[in-house]
Design an enzyme around this catalytic site. Structure first.
Site, PDB file in Angstrom:
ATOM      1  N   HIS A  96     115.695  35.370  21.514  1.00  0.00           N
ATOM      2  CA  HIS A  96     116.575  36.200  22.609  1.00  0.00           C
ATOM      3  C   HIS A  96     115.887  35.475  23.929  1.00  0.00           C
ATOM      4  CE1 HIS A  96     118.217  39.567  24.221  1.00  0.00           C
ATOM      5  NE2 HIS A  96     117.184  39.983  24.990  1.00  0.00           N
ATOM      6  N   ARG A 135     102.182  34.298  38.796  1.00  0.00           N
ATOM      7  CA  ARG A 135     103.245  33.854  39.661  1.00  0.00           C
ATOM      8  C   ARG A 135     103.827  34.599  40.569  1.00  0.00           C
ATOM      9  NH1 ARG A 135     102.054  30.952  35.195  1.00  0.00           N
ATOM     10  NH2 ARG A 135     102.615  28.953  35.330  1.00  0.00           N
TER      11      ARG A 135
END
Length: 157
Positions: A96, A135
């Protein structure tokens, strides 16, 4: 050559000038702790670059696969100088991850090309939550900078 002074908006001195720009942001709510931080950093950077708060439209969608549809609807309005895609896809145990990462990225790119509109793609694709958190602020800021720079560049072409 980009940055050459041709009397245009996108000279080296003005390429990061967000004044007069209208920016649309589409944020996926999935992994909201990360995407909320992306959006906060992105909006703060847009304001720092001179984009007026009233010229920033921010909408949310359920997940990364829905981002492109909302970007397309915004692009069809034709009043945006650039768009920003925000999301977070974290690898799981199944295929997925690849499906969502690949399809969302391709769809965002397609919208930008179809509408000749810059779209800063800050849909994070990470191995784990720690990588995403590490991040989230920098990539939110980067997306704002890319949107402003590319809007100014395309205006000058």
């Amino acid at each position: 050559m980009f940055g050459a002074d041709k009397g245009n908006v996108a000279t080296t001195d003005n390429r990061m000038n967000g004044k007069r720009l209208k920016i649309g942001i589409v944020q996926a709510r999935f992994n909201a702790s990360v995407t909320d931080a992306l959006a906060e950093a992105c909006k703060a950077e847009l304001l720092a670059l001179g984009v007026s708060d009233k010229d920033i439209d921010h909408i949310t969608v359920p997940g990364a696969l829905e981002v492109a549809v909302a970007l397309q609807a915004m692009a069809e309005k034709s009043n945006y100088d650039a768009l920003i895609a925000l999301g977070c896809i974290i690898r799981g145990e199944t295929y997925h991850f690849e499906l969502v990462a690949n399809e969302s990225g391709a769809a965002v790119t397609r919208v930008g090309l179809d509408y000749q509109l810059p779209i800063a793609n800050a849909i994070l694709t990470t191995e784990n939550m720690d990588q995403a958190v590490a991040r989230q602020v920098d990539k939110g800021r980067d997306a704002a900078r890319v949107a402003v720079e590319m809007a100014n560049l395309l205006e000058s072409i």
